[in-house]
Design a protein around this motif. Structure first.
Motif, PDB file in Angstrom:
ATOM      1  N   TYR A 102       0.802  -1.224   0.000  1.00  0.00           N
ATOM      2  CA  TYR A 102       0.000   0.000   0.000  1.00  0.00           C
ATOM      3  C   TYR A 102       0.835   1.275   0.000  1.00  0.00           C
ATOM      4  CZ  TYR A 102       0.845   0.687   5.037  1.00  0.00           C
ATOM      5  OH  TYR A 102       1.418   0.897   6.270  1.00  0.00           O
ATOM      6  N   SER A 103       2.163   1.170   0.200  1.00  0.00           N
ATOM      7  CA  SER A 103       2.993   2.364   0.277  1.00  0.00           C
ATOM      8  C   SER A 103       4.380   2.054  -0.256  1.00  0.00           C
ATOM      9  CB  SER A 103       3.082   2.858   1.725  1.00  0.00           C
ATOM     10  OG  SER A 103       4.141   3.789   1.887  1.00  0.00           O
ATOM     11  N   ILE A 104       4.883   2.922  -1.140  1.00  0.00           N
ATOM     12  CA  ILE A 104       6.240   2.759  -1.662  1.00  0.00           C
ATOM     13  C   ILE A 104       7.261   2.854  -0.529  1.00  0.00           C
ATOM     14  CG2 ILE A 104       8.002   3.739  -3.169  1.00  0.00           C
ATOM     15  CD1 ILE A 104       5.839   2.527  -4.802  1.00  0.00           C
ATOM     16  N   ALA A 105       7.122   3.862   0.309  1.00  0.00           N
ATOM     17  CA  ALA A 105       8.072   4.066   1.410  1.00  0.00           C
ATOM     18  C   ALA A 105       8.041   2.894   2.383  1.00  0.00           C
ATOM     19  CB  ALA A 105       7.763   5.369   2.132  1.00  0.00           C
ATOM     20  N   ARG A 106       6.831   2.407   2.690  1.00  0.00           N
ATOM     21  CA  ARG A 106       6.699   1.298   3.629  1.00  0.00           C
ATOM     22  C   ARG A 106       7.331   0.024   3.066  1.00  0.00           C
ATOM     23  NH1 ARG A 106       6.602   0.127   8.851  1.00  0.00           N
ATOM     24  NH2 ARG A 106       5.231  -1.601   9.390  1.00  0.00           N
ATOM     25  N   ALA A 107       7.130  -0.233   1.764  1.00  0.00           N
ATOM     26  CA  ALA A 107       7.713  -1.411   1.130  1.00  0.00           C
ATOM     27  C   ALA A 107       9.235  -1.358   1.186  1.00  0.00           C
ATOM     28  CB  ALA A 107       7.226  -1.524  -0.314  1.00  0.00           C
ATOM     29  N   TRP A 108       9.803  -0.162   0.977  1.00  0.00           N
ATOM     30  CA  TRP A 108      11.259  -0.012   1.068  1.00  0.00           C
ATOM     31  C   TRP A 108      11.749  -0.266   2.491  1.00  0.00           C
ATOM     32  CZ3 TRP A 108      16.014   0.082  -0.547  1.00  0.00           C
ATOM     33  CH2 TRP A 108      17.007   0.741   0.192  1.00  0.00           C
ATOM     34  N   SER A 126      11.701  -4.006   3.220  1.00  0.00           N
ATOM     35  CA  SER A 126      12.685  -4.802   2.485  1.00  0.00           C
ATOM     36  C   SER A 126      14.118  -4.485   2.873  1.00  0.00           C
ATOM     37  CB  SER A 126      12.513  -4.589   0.975  1.00  0.00           C
ATOM     38  OG  SER A 126      11.252  -5.036   0.545  1.00  0.00           O
ATOM     39  N   SER A 127      14.355  -3.273   3.348  1.00  0.00           N
ATOM     40  CA  SER A 127      15.735  -2.849   3.608  1.00  0.00           C
ATOM     41  C   SER A 127      16.110  -2.805   5.080  1.00  0.00           C
ATOM     42  CB  SER A 127      15.968  -1.446   3.013  1.00  0.00           C
ATOM     43  OG  SER A 127      15.161  -0.482   3.677  1.00  0.00           O
ATOM     44  N   LYS A 128      15.123  -2.785   5.976  1.00  0.00           N
ATOM     45  CA  LYS A 128      15.481  -2.527   7.372  1.00  0.00           C
ATOM     46  C   LYS A 128      14.624  -3.253   8.397  1.00  0.00           C
ATOM     47  CE  LYS A 128      16.182   1.377  10.549  1.00  0.00           C
ATOM     48  NZ  LYS A 128      16.128   2.864  10.682  1.00  0.00           N
ATOM     49  N   GLU A 129      13.306  -3.136   8.297  1.00  0.00           N
ATOM     50  CA  GLU A 129      12.448  -3.495   9.420  1.00  0.00           C
ATOM     51  C   GLU A 129      12.073  -4.966   9.484  1.00  0.00           C
ATOM     52  OE1 GLU A 129       9.122  -0.893   9.365  1.00  0.00           O
ATOM     53  OE2 GLU A 129      10.326   0.925   9.640  1.00  0.00           O
ATOM     54  N   SER A 130      11.804  -5.584   8.335  1.00  0.00           N
ATOM     55  CA  SER A 130      11.343  -6.971   8.352  1.00  0.00           C
ATOM     56  C   SER A 130      12.476  -7.926   8.692  1.00  0.00           C
ATOM     57  CB  SER A 130      10.752  -7.346   6.990  1.00  0.00           C
ATOM     58  OG  SER A 130      10.473  -8.731   6.929  1.00  0.00           O
ATOM     59  N   PRO A 131      12.215  -8.952   9.481  1.00  0.00           N
ATOM     60  CA  PRO A 131      13.261  -9.928   9.804  1.00  0.00           C
ATOM     61  C   PRO A 131      13.568 -10.887   8.651  1.00  0.00           C
ATOM     62  CG  PRO A 131      11.189 -10.556  10.817  1.00  0.00           C
ATOM     63  CD  PRO A 131      10.961  -9.208  10.220  1.00  0.00           C
ATOM     64  N   SER A 132      12.756 -10.852   7.579  1.00  0.00           N
ATOM     65  CA  SER A 132      12.958 -11.813   6.492  1.00  0.00           C
ATOM     66  C   SER A 132      12.815 -11.222   5.091  1.00  0.00           C
ATOM     67  CB  SER A 132      11.966 -12.974   6.633  1.00  0.00           C
ATOM     68  OG  SER A 132      10.627 -12.492   6.615  1.00  0.00           O
ATOM     69  N   ASP A 133      12.148 -10.093   4.946  1.00  0.00           N
ATOM     70  CA  ASP A 133      11.840  -9.529   3.628  1.00  0.00           C
ATOM     71  C   ASP A 133      13.091  -8.891   3.009  1.00  0.00           C
ATOM     72  OD1 ASP A 133      10.850  -8.275   1.400  1.00  0.00           O
ATOM     73  OD2 ASP A 133       9.273  -7.171   2.440  1.00  0.00           O
ATOM     74  N   VAL A 134      13.508  -9.408   1.836  1.00  0.00           N
ATOM     75  CA  VAL A 134      14.651  -8.837   1.119  1.00  0.00           C
ATOM     76  C   VAL A 134      14.295  -8.629  -0.363  1.00  0.00           C
ATOM     77  CG1 VAL A 134      16.444  -9.691   2.661  1.00  0.00           C
ATOM     78  CG2 VAL A 134      15.614 -11.165   0.801  1.00  0.00           C
ATOM     79  N   LYS A 135      13.047  -8.316  -0.622  1.00  0.00           N
ATOM     80  CA  LYS A 135      12.565  -8.182  -1.997  1.00  0.00           C
ATOM     81  C   LYS A 135      13.295  -7.088  -2.766  1.00  0.00           C
ATOM     82  CE  LYS A 135       8.154  -7.555  -1.190  1.00  0.00           C
ATOM     83  NZ  LYS A 135       7.950  -7.907   0.204  1.00  0.00           N
ATOM     84  N   GLU A 136      13.626  -7.386  -4.029  1.00  0.00           N
ATOM     85  CA  GLU A 136      14.033  -6.369  -4.988  1.00  0.00           C
ATOM     86  C   GLU A 136      12.775  -5.908  -5.733  1.00  0.00           C
ATOM     87  OE1 GLU A 136      16.794  -4.843  -5.362  1.00  0.00           O
ATOM     88  OE2 GLU A 136      18.459  -6.101  -4.715  1.00  0.00           O
ATOM     89  N   LEU A 137      12.933  -5.209  -6.842  1.00  0.00           N
ATOM     90  CA  LEU A 137      11.791  -4.694  -7.594  1.00  0.00           C
ATOM     91  C   LEU A 137      11.573  -5.503  -8.873  1.00  0.00           C
ATOM     92  CD1 LEU A 137      12.300  -0.828  -7.258  1.00  0.00           C
ATOM     93  CD2 LEU A 137      10.980  -2.378  -5.788  1.00  0.00           C
ATOM     94  N   ILE A 138      10.543  -5.128  -9.606  1.00  0.00           N
ATOM     95  CA  ILE A 138      10.221  -5.732 -10.893  1.00  0.00           C
ATOM     96  C   ILE A 138      10.243  -4.630 -11.949  1.00  0.00           C
ATOM     97  CG2 ILE A 138       8.887  -7.659  -9.956  1.00  0.00           C
ATOM     98  CD1 ILE A 138       6.353  -6.045 -10.383  1.00  0.00           C
ATOM     99  N   PRO A 139      10.327  -4.958 -13.235  1.00  0.00           N
ATOM    100  CA  PRO A 139      10.459  -3.925 -14.278  1.00  0.00           C
ATOM    101  C   PRO A 139       9.332  -2.912 -14.307  1.00  0.00           C
ATOM    102  CG  PRO A 139      10.962  -6.092 -15.177  1.00  0.00           C
ATOM    103  CD  PRO A 139      10.435  -6.318 -13.790  1.00  0.00           C
TER     104      PRO A 139
END
Length: 721
Positions: free
Chosen positions: A197-203, A206-219
C-alpha cells in the motif's frame, strides 16, 4: 502459428532444471514458454525445430560481450541492458517463478523534492537488500553461523529477492495478477496489513524493518504507472501503520501511497524512477548490483557470495535440488516443486569475473544514445537524442536555408524523465511545398544546410502535395532506411499543406543517404523500397507501382464501394492500414517479393468496424502492436494489431472530427488533434495507451499533421503542422 512467424527460440530452464524448456518469440512480439516433463521430450522437440530452421535458435551468449560493450559506451540504456541480462539469465514474464528482477535504486521516499545529484538519495548498490541496514545484517550473519552445522548448506536468507509472492505483492491491483494472488492465497486477498500500500513502507520493510523480507523490484516500477492505481476498485479493507497498536487511526488500502516528491501522481513517480535508473550515480554503480544478481557474487557456495552476505537457501540455486532423481517419487517431487516456488530461484550465473563499469554518462557526453532493446519483452525504450545533432548533408543540389514556417508550432509533454539543463526543447521545422520537399534546419539545433528533392509517385505528382518523406541509406552508407511516421490523409493535405519528419529520420540521415518525397496517396513499400502503393480518388482499389520508371505492376481490387481516405505503412512493419469513407478500417499484410509474380503482394487480414463516420486518419504502431484510427464521428479507436480487434474508443470532449493522430513508439502515448466545434482552431489531447486522458489544450491553427519524438531527456516532443 506458422513456423515462419517464429523470430527466435531461446533455451530455458524450469524449476531449476536445465534444458527442459524453451521460449518462442514471434514476429508479432508475442512470446510463449514451453516446459517439458523430461529432458528426452525436450530434446525430441528441439530436434524437430532444428530440422526446420537452425537459424531460429538464438545464440545470445555469443552476443553478450558485444551488448555489454555497447552498454558501456552508452549505446544502450540501463533499463534495456538489465532487461537483456534478465533474458539471458532465463528470467521471463511467462513464468512467475522466474520473473525479471530489477534493483531498488532509491532510498529517499520522504523528501518533497528528489535530488538525483545527492548520493544519499540512492540505495547502496554494492550491497544486497539484506545488508542495507547494519543492525539487521548482524541477524542474518548470526543465522548463517547457526546453520553451519545443519543438514543443509548454511545461508543468510531463508527468503529470496524474487518469488511468486513478491511479484504478486507488487502487482496485486492489476489483472490477471489480482486473480493469481487470490489463488495463491487460498481464495482470498491477504491481510491488508501485509498488502502493498505504500512505496516508502515497502522499502522500509525490504531494507530494514522486516526480519525476512529482502525483496528487490520488478520492471513495472520503471514503465507501468497503472499498477500503482486501484483501477478495478478492489476492496482491501483497512490497514494500520503499527500492528501492535490498533487504537491508531486506520486508513483504507486503495491506490499505492506515493512518496511526497511524486505529488500523488503515479506517472510522475514512474518518470522520476526512470530518471533515477539512468542517473549518473546508478550508472556508476549498477555493475556492483549485477555482480550480486547475475555475477560471481551470487555463485552458490562461493567465497565472494559469502563475503558479500549474499547466500540464499540452497534450493534457490541451479543444482541445489536434483529434480531428475525424484521422477519416480511423485509426492517428494511435488514437495520439492513447492519449495522452489516458495523460496524463489536465483538467476542463471552469467559472469564469473567482476562486471565492467559503465564509462558513458549522458549528462556529460554529446554522443547520441540509441536504444537497442535486446529482450523480446515489450518495454519502454529510449530514442536517439543528445546535446549535439549531426549536420544534414545530401548529394542533391542544395537550396538556401529557409526559416521555420510561422504557421508551425511545437509543444512537449513530459511523460518520462525530465530534460537535462543542456537539452533544448525546440522542435525541428519542416516545410513542404506542393511540388518540392525542403528540409529546413533550425539554427539552434542544426548547422545551416538544406536539401531539395523532386516529389515522386504518380505521373501527375507535379501538381500533388507531398504525402510521405523517406530517408534511404545508399549502398555505401551505414544508415538505416527510415520513414516518416505520418499518415497521408486525403482530406488533410492540399497544395500548401505541411507534413513532418520524425527526429529519428534526421539522425539517420548521413552524407551517403538520399531523400525520397512521395506524392500524397502514395506509400513506399518496406519490403521493396523501389516500389510503392498508390490509391486513387477514382476507384476503391490499391495499386502496386514501381518508383522509377513509374509503372502499375498490379491492382488489388476492393470489393467495397468506398473511397480510401487515408493509409499508413510504417517502414518497420509489414502491416498496412487503410481508412475509408464508409467508416471501415482494413488491415493488410504486405508480403515479401513473390518469385513467380516478381512483385510483393497485399493480403487483406481484417475488416474493422467501430466508427460511425468517415475514417480521416490512421496510424500503425508496430512497437506497441496497435493501430489507432480517427474519424469524423469525433472519436479515435485503438485496435489490437496482433488479434485485429477493438480495444477501446477515445472520445474527445468539445472536439469535432479528428484531424490527425500521432503515437509514441516508446511509451504508447497517443496525441489526437480534432477540429474545434466553434472556431477554426484545433483541440489537442494527450492519451495514455490505456485510454486515460493525460492532458489537453487548444491551438488557433487548423492542424494538418502530428509527429511525436522521444529522447533520453524524457521529453516527448510533438511536431505540429
Amino acid at each position: 502459428w506458422p513456423f515462419d512467424s517464429i523470430r527466435s527460440l531461446l533455451k530455458c530452464r524450469y524449476l531449476l532444471r536445465k534444458d527442459t524448456a524453451f521460449e518462442i518469440f514471434l514476429t508479432n512480439g508475442k512470446s510463449y514458454f514451453f516446459a517439458f516433463k523430461s529432458k528426452e521430450e525436450f530434446k525430441a522437440i528441439e530436434k524437430e525445430i532444428l530440422s526446420r530452421g537452425k537459424e531460429k535458435y538464438e545464440d545470445e551468449y555469443s552476443k553478450q560481450k558485444a551488448v555489454t560493450s555497447r552498454w558501456q559506451k552508452g549505446q544502450i540504456s540501463n533499463f534495456d541492458y538489465l532487461m537483456y541480462l534478465n533474458k539471458l539469465a532465463g528470467r521471463t514474464f511467462n513464468d512467475l517463478t522466474q520473473y525479471p528482477v530489477f534493483p531498488h535504486v532509491l532510498r529517499d521516499y520522504t523528501s518533497l523534492e528528489l535530488d538525483l545529484n545527492n548520493p544519499d538519495s540512492f540505495r547502496d548498490l554494492k550491497k544486497p537488500m539484506g545488508a542495507q541496514d547494519s543492525t539487521r545484517l548482524q541477524r542474518f550473519i548470526d543465522k548463517y553461523e547457526n546453520t553451519l552445522d545443519g543438514n543443509t548448506p548454511a545461508y543468510h536468507y531463508g527468503t529470496h529477492y524474487s518469488t511468486i509472492a513478491a511479484v504478486l505483492f507488487y502487482l496485486i491491483r492489476l489483472e490477471p495478477y489480482s486473480r493469481y494472488f487470490i489463488e495463491f492465497q487460498g481464495g482470498v486477498f491477504d491481510s491488508s496489513d501485509r498488502t502493498f500500500y505504500s512505496i516508502a513502507r515497502a522499502w522500509q520493510q525490504s531494507s530494514k524493518e522486516s526480519p525476512s523480507d529482502v525483496k528487490e523490484l520488478i520492471p513495472e516500477f520503471f514503465y507501468l504507472p497503472e499498477f500503482l492505481r486501484n483501477t478495478n476498485r478492489f476492496k482491501f479493507d483497512r490497514s494500520y501503520e503499527d500492528e501492535d497498536d490498533k487504537d491508531l487511526s486506520p486508513h483504507i488500502v486503495d491506490d499505492v501511497v506515493l512518496p511526497p516528491w511524486a505529488k500523488n501522481d503515479n506517472r510522475l513517480f514512474i518518470k522520476k524512477h526512470q530518471e533515477a535508473l539512468e542517473s549518473k550515480y546508478v550508472s556508476d554503480n549498477i555493475h556492483h548490483w549485477i555482480d550480486l544478481i547475475f555475477g560471481y557474487k551470487q555463485e552458490f557456495k562461493s567465497q565472494a557470495a559469502l563475503e558479500s552476505y549474499n547466500v540464499f537457501y540452497h534450493s534457490t540455486y541451479e543444482g541445489g535440488l536434483d529434480m531428475d532423481k525424484l521422477l519416480g517419487n511423485k509426492e517428494e517431487r511435488r514437495a520439492q516443486k513447492k519449495i522452489i516456488k516458495v523460496y524463489g530461484q536465483t538467476p542463471k550465473l552469467l559472469f564469473r569475473e567482476p562486471h565492467p563499469k559503465r564509462s558513458f554518462h549522458s549528462s556529460t557526453s554529446s554522443s547520441n544514445l540509441t536504444s537497442s532493446t535486446s529482450s523480446s519483452i515489450s518495454s519502454p525504450t529510449l530514442s536517439p537524442s543528445g546535446n549535439s545533432v549531426p549536420s544534414l548533408t545530401s548529394s542533391s543540389s542544395s537550396i538556401p536555408t529557409t526559416s521555420a514556417s510561422p504557421t508551425s508550432s511545437s509543444s512537449s509533454s513530459s511523460s518520462s524523465p525530465t530534460p537535462s539543463p543542456t537539452s533544448s526543447s525546440s522542435s525541428l521545422p519542416i516545410l513542404l511545398s506542393s511540388t518540392m520537399a525542403c528540409v529546413c534546419t533550425h539554427p539552434d539545433l542544426l548547422s545551416a544546410c538544406a536539401a531539395a528533392v523532386q516529389v515522386q509517385g504518380v505521373p501527375s505528382s507535379s501538381a500533388s502535395a507531398v504525402g510521405q518523406l523517406v530517408l534511404a541509406a545508399s549502398s555505401s552508407s551505414s544508415s538505416s532506411t527510415t520513414s516518416s511516421s505520418s499518415s497521408s490523409s486525403a482530406s488533410s493535405f492540399s497544395s500548401s499543406s505541411y507534413s513532418s519528419l520524425g527526429l529519428a529520420d534526421y539522425l539517420g540521415f548521413s552524407s551517403g543517404a538520399s531523400m525520397i518525397a512521395l506524392a500524397e496517396k502514395c506509400l513506399l513499400l518496406p519490403t521493396d523500397p523501389s516500389k510503392f502503393i498508390w490509391w486513387s480518388q477514382h476507384d476503391s482499389n490499391l495499386r502496386l507501382c514501381s518508383l522509377s520508371p513509374f509503372k502499375v505492376l498490379s491492382v488489388i481490387e476492393n470489393s467495397y464501394d468506398e473511397d480510401i481516405v487515408c493509409a499508413h505503412l510504417p517502414f518497420n512493419s509489414t502491416y498496412l492500414a487503410t481508412g475509408s469513407s464508409s467508416a471501415a478500417l482494413t488491415v493488410w499484410q504486405v508480403s515479401a517479393q513473390n518469385p513467380t509474380k516478381r512483385s510483393p503482394g497485399l493480403k487483406p487480414m481484417a475488416r474493422l468496424y467501430g466508427h460511425d463516420g468517415e475514417v480521416t486518419w490512421v496510424v500503425v504502431c508496430p512497437e506497441q502492436k496497435i493501430v489507432v484510427s480517427g474519424s469524423r464521428d469525433r472519436t479515435a479507436i485503438i485496435w489490437d494489431l496482433n488479434r485485429l480487434c477493438f480495444i477501446r474508443s477515445l472520445q474527445v470532449d468539445n472536439g469535432g472530427p479528428i484531424l490527425a493522430i500521432a503515437v509514441s513508439s516508446t511509451n504508447g502515448n497517443i496525441v489526437t488533434a480534432s477540429e474545434e466545434i466553434q472556431g477554426t482552431g484545433s483541440i489537442l489531447t494527450l492519451w495514455s495507451i490505456n485510454g486515460e486522458r493525460l492532458s489537453f489544450g487548444s491551438s488557433e491553427m487548423r492542424i494538418s499533421c502530428l509527429d511525436v519524438t522521444g529522447g533520453v531527456d524524457g521529453f516527448h516532443r510533438m511536431l505540429i503542422y
